[in-house]
Design a protein around this motif. Structure first.
Motif, short mmCIF file in Angstrom:
data_model
loop_
_atom_site.label_atom_id
_atom_site.label_comp_id
_atom_site.label_asym_id
_atom_site.label_seq_id
_atom_site.Cartn_x
_atom_site.Cartn_y
_atom_site.Cartn_z
N ASP A 1 11.08 -0.54 0.37
CA ASP A 1 10.43 0.12 -0.76
C ASP A 1 8.97 0.40 -0.37
O ASP A 1 8.10 -0.45 -0.48
CB ASP A 1 10.49 -0.78 -2.00
CG ASP A 1 10.03 -0.08 -3.27
OD1 ASP A 1 9.12 0.76 -3.17
OD2 ASP A 1 10.60 -0.37 -4.34
N HIS A 2 8.70 1.63 0.05
CA HIS A 2 7.38 1.96 0.61
C HIS A 2 6.27 1.90 -0.42
O HIS A 2 5.12 1.56 -0.08
CB HIS A 2 7.43 3.34 1.27
CG HIS A 2 8.35 3.39 2.45
ND1 HIS A 2 8.11 2.71 3.63
CD2 HIS A 2 9.54 4.03 2.62
CE1 HIS A 2 9.09 2.93 4.49
NE2 HIS A 2 9.98 3.73 3.90
N ALA A 3 6.57 2.21 -1.65
CA ALA A 3 5.55 2.15 -2.70
C ALA A 3 5.12 0.70 -2.93
O ALA A 3 3.93 0.40 -3.05
CB ALA A 3 6.07 2.76 -3.99
N LYS A 4 6.10 -0.20 -3.00
CA LYS A 4 5.78 -1.62 -3.20
C LYS A 4 5.07 -2.20 -1.98
O LYS A 4 4.18 -3.04 -2.11
CB LYS A 4 7.06 -2.39 -3.50
CG LYS A 4 7.63 -2.12 -4.89
CD LYS A 4 8.84 -2.99 -5.16
CE LYS A 4 9.38 -2.75 -6.56
NZ LYS A 4 10.58 -3.58 -6.85
N ILE A 5 5.49 -1.76 -0.80
CA ILE A 5 4.83 -2.24 0.43
C ILE A 5 3.37 -1.79 0.45
O ILE A 5 2.47 -2.58 0.79
CB ILE A 5 5.58 -1.72 1.68
CG1 ILE A 5 6.94 -2.40 1.80
CG2 ILE A 5 4.75 -1.94 2.95
CD1 ILE A 5 7.82 -1.82 2.88
N LYS A 6 3.12 -0.54 0.07
CA LYS A 6 1.75 -0.03 0.04
C LYS A 6 0.89 -0.83 -0.93
O LYS A 6 -0.25 -1.19 -0.63
CB LYS A 6 1.75 1.44 -0.35
CG LYS A 6 0.38 2.08 -0.34
CD LYS A 6 0.46 3.56 -0.68
CE LYS A 6 -0.93 4.20 -0.67
NZ LYS A 6 -0.85 5.65 -1.01
N SER A 7 1.45 -1.14 -2.10
CA SER A 7 0.74 -1.92 -3.11
C SER A 7 0.47 -3.33 -2.60
O SER A 7 -0.63 -3.88 -2.78
CB SER A 7 1.54 -1.97 -4.41
OG SER A 7 0.91 -2.79 -5.36
#
Length: 243
Positions: free
Chosen positions: A200-206
């Protein structure tokens, strides 16, 4: 970019300039350099480049003539106006922001001193920048110049293999960089955080942003004073403070 390095010990630079990223940068024709032993420019019959300080005192002081003449010679061979950088413990503390500024230049000239110091006329009438890499004294400016050159050259376009690497470095964003992990996912019972395995790239970025904030808060809190925090980031730091 072209870099001239004025030094009494040019042999000190052969390793760092011809190894790793700096060597690759030359192969890609991103920068060139010239090592200049400014002793070759002295008009003293004994090849001296230093003398006793007026007024007395310990140590020897670098004389202005050979350094001025060496810089003059380098300026004759350039179409641009170079930045002339004096490596000096009294100089401006070196930062990533300064590295990014210097990386925009076409020509840099570094002056690496030795002995007790420089004749003040070098400082006042020749250099454009005085840089210190820390509040301590080295035997000469060579090691400091190596640090600055390495940090600048790696910022030149296409020098690093991954274009995203430099912008995400510690201090480039204003914060310390987030933690990194690689294979294996479980090493001696020490596991990689599950979020990084989620896809999950969005969660990883966060997660990475929060980790960067937390690391900065824990290690270099003063960096947050002028950092433009979002409301979400303020809430995260508020929770950290409560914990």
């Amino acid at each position: 970019m072209h870099i001239d390095i004025l030094t009494l010990f040019p042999e000190m630079f052969s390793g760092i300039l011809n190894t790793s990223i700096l060597q690759k940068a030359q192969e890609k024709e991103k920068f060139t350099y010239d090592l200049v032993n400014f002793r070759e420019y002295t008009t003293d019959k004994h090849q001296k480049v230093d003398d006793y300080p007026y007024g007395g005192g310990a140590g020897m002081v670098l004389t202005p003539q050979p350094i001025f003449d060496a810089v003059d010679a380098k300026m004759k061979n350039t179409k641009t106006t170079p930045r002339v950088i004096l490596m000096c413990p009294q100089g401006e503390p070196y930062t990533q922001k300064k590295a990014e500024e210097l990386a925009q230049e076409d020509h840099l000239i570094f002056i690496c001193g030795h002995y007790e110091g420089y004749d003040e006329r070098i400082r006042k009438h020749l250099v454009t920048d005085e840089i210190s890499i820390g509040d301590y004294v080295l035997t000469g400016g060579e090691l400091g110049a190596m640090v600055v050159i390495d940090s600048v050259v790696r910022l030149l376009p296409d020098v690093l293999g991954n274009k995203a690497s430099a912008p995400e470095d510690s201090f480039s964003t204003g914060l310390l960089e987030h933690p990194h992990y690689t294979r294996p996912a479980n090493f001696r019972g020490m596991k990689v955080p599950n979020i990084l395995l989620s896809g999950d790239h969005a969660k990883i970025k966060s997660w990475r942003k929060n980790q960067s904030l937390q690391r900065t808060y824990e290690r270099r809190k003063e960096l947050l004073q002028d950092f433009p925090l979002s409301e979400e980031e303020k809430e995260f730091l508020s929770r950290l403070e409560k914990d």
